[in-house]
Motif scaffolding. Structure first.
Motif, PDB file in Angstrom:
ATOM      1  N   PRO A 100       0.820  -1.204   0.000  1.00  0.00           N
ATOM      2  CA  PRO A 100       0.000   0.000   0.000  1.00  0.00           C
ATOM      3  C   PRO A 100       0.852   1.251   0.000  1.00  0.00           C
ATOM      4  CG  PRO A 100       0.046  -1.002   2.162  1.00  0.00           C
ATOM      5  CD  PRO A 100       0.727  -1.952   1.236  1.00  0.00           C
ATOM      6  N   PRO A 101       0.367   2.343  -0.592  1.00  0.00           N
ATOM      7  CA  PRO A 101       1.142   3.584  -0.581  1.00  0.00           C
ATOM      8  C   PRO A 101       1.237   4.142   0.827  1.00  0.00           C
ATOM      9  CG  PRO A 101      -1.064   3.963  -1.400  1.00  0.00           C
ATOM     10  CD  PRO A 101      -0.924   2.472  -1.254  1.00  0.00           C
ATOM     11  N   PHE A 102       2.394   4.674   1.183  1.00  0.00           N
ATOM     12  CA  PHE A 102       2.558   5.275   2.503  1.00  0.00           C
ATOM     13  C   PHE A 102       2.679   6.783   2.328  1.00  0.00           C
ATOM     14  CE2 PHE A 102       5.074   6.904   6.052  1.00  0.00           C
ATOM     15  CZ  PHE A 102       4.292   6.473   7.103  1.00  0.00           C
ATOM     16  N   ILE A 103       1.640   7.484   2.741  1.00  0.00           N
ATOM     17  CA  ILE A 103       1.640   8.939   2.604  1.00  0.00           C
ATOM     18  C   ILE A 103       1.437   9.566   3.981  1.00  0.00           C
ATOM     19  CG2 ILE A 103       0.770  10.825   1.158  1.00  0.00           C
ATOM     20  CD1 ILE A 103      -0.527   8.817  -0.623  1.00  0.00           C
ATOM     21  N   GLY A 104       1.877   8.875   5.003  1.00  0.00           N
ATOM     22  CA  GLY A 104       1.804   9.406   6.355  1.00  0.00           C
ATOM     23  C   GLY A 104       0.391   9.370   6.910  1.00  0.00           C
ATOM     24  N   ILE A 126      -4.873  12.531   2.915  1.00  0.00           N
ATOM     25  CA  ILE A 126      -4.575  11.779   1.687  1.00  0.00           C
ATOM     26  C   ILE A 126      -4.099  10.375   2.050  1.00  0.00           C
ATOM     27  CG2 ILE A 126      -3.071  11.641  -0.343  1.00  0.00           C
ATOM     28  CD1 ILE A 126      -3.097  14.670  -0.453  1.00  0.00           C
ATOM     29  N   GLY A 127      -3.266  10.283   3.086  1.00  0.00           N
ATOM     30  CA  GLY A 127      -2.819   8.976   3.560  1.00  0.00           C
ATOM     31  C   GLY A 127      -3.987   8.108   3.989  1.00  0.00           C
ATOM     32  N   PHE A 128      -4.959   8.720   4.675  1.00  0.00           N
ATOM     33  CA  PHE A 128      -6.158   8.007   5.109  1.00  0.00           C
ATOM     34  C   PHE A 128      -6.939   7.475   3.906  1.00  0.00           C
ATOM     35  CE2 PHE A 128     -10.791   8.431   5.819  1.00  0.00           C
ATOM     36  CZ  PHE A 128     -10.966   7.466   6.805  1.00  0.00           C
ATOM     37  N   LYS A 129      -7.168   8.344   2.928  1.00  0.00           N
ATOM     38  CA  LYS A 129      -7.921   7.942   1.738  1.00  0.00           C
ATOM     39  C   LYS A 129      -7.246   6.789   1.001  1.00  0.00           C
ATOM     40  CE  LYS A 129      -8.382  11.421  -0.943  1.00  0.00           C
ATOM     41  NZ  LYS A 129      -8.885  12.067  -2.184  1.00  0.00           N
ATOM     42  N   GLU A 130      -5.930   6.915   0.813  1.00  0.00           N
ATOM     43  CA  GLU A 130      -5.218   5.902   0.035  1.00  0.00           C
ATOM     44  C   GLU A 130      -5.118   4.580   0.784  1.00  0.00           C
ATOM     45  OE1 GLU A 130      -4.486   6.174  -3.132  1.00  0.00           O
ATOM     46  OE2 GLU A 130      -5.390   8.151  -3.036  1.00  0.00           O
TER      47      GLU A 130
END
Length: 212
Positions: free
Chosen positions: A57-61, A65-69
């Motif tokens: 999974p993408p890690f965007i903190g 945006i991190g929550f959505k992804e």
């Protein structure tokens, strides 16, 4: 005896000559060419022998945006064109009933329009935040079944099971816990998606998408 010697002598001479012919000649290796210590084996670093693809999974903190992804990855591996075995659609796996609440009545158009999917997600989460606004104030920071309740965990669980079922879970302190058709529970989503910053989501009563 002389007759035997006459036939045996050529054979003996031949064997002696052959033994000299196949005896390895001693070769003296120069000192400069002798290997006296381990040497590094060179291999082209840009050459790939085996390649293993790792999907993660993408890690965007912990941002919104991190929550959505993270939520999208759990729902569909982030695939806008996904349809599961129960007919849920898109990156965030919406059902037809929820889409109609958001003002979307064309499932095919929804599935083929990533921008519309993102707007539906934003609209739905604003709606869920409105429904849960009092419960967010009441339960955020408390622990239920050993898990600290956070706003992002509640909103993720509402995406899974509906805001009404999340209310029942919170107000029963975990005694009322429903699961989806694949066995994922409200409690699991509250724990898995805790700690994200979703403060930029504003609660809205009965919102509709603008992109139809």
């Amino acid at each position: 005896m002389k007759k035997w010697m006459r036939f045996a002598s050529p054979l003996i001479v031949t064997c002696i000559l052959l033994s000299f012919a196949f005896r390895p000649k001693e070769v003296k290796v120069p000192e400069a060419l002798k290997v006296t210590k381990p040497t590094e084996v060179l291999f082209p670093k840009n050459r790939t022998v085996f390649s293993t693809a790792i999907v993660a999974p993408p890690f965007i903190g912990s941002s919104y945006i991190g929550f959505k992804e993270a939520l999208a990855f759990k729902e569909s591996s982030g695939d806008y064109f996904s349809i599961n075995t129960l007919g849920y659609l898109g990156k965030y796996q919406f059902g037809i009933g929820t889409l109609q609440l958001m003002g979307v009545h064309d499932a095919t158009n929804f599935l083929n329009d990533p921008a519309l999917q993102e707007e539906v997600f934003q609209t739905n989460i604003a709606r869920n935040k409105w429904i849960l606004r009092r419960d967010i104030k009441r339960f955020e920071g408390k622990k239920i079944k050993g898990t600290q309740v956070t706003e992002s965990g509640m909103l993720a669980a509402a995406h899974l099971a509906g805001a009404g079922n999340v209310k029942k879970y919170l107000r029963s302190y975990g005694r009322y816990d429903v699961k989806d058709a694949y066995g994922t529970s409200i409690a699991k989503y509250i724990k898995k998606f805790s700690g994200y910053d979703v403060s930029e989501v504003l609660p809205k009563r009965n919102p509709k998408v603008s992109k139809i």
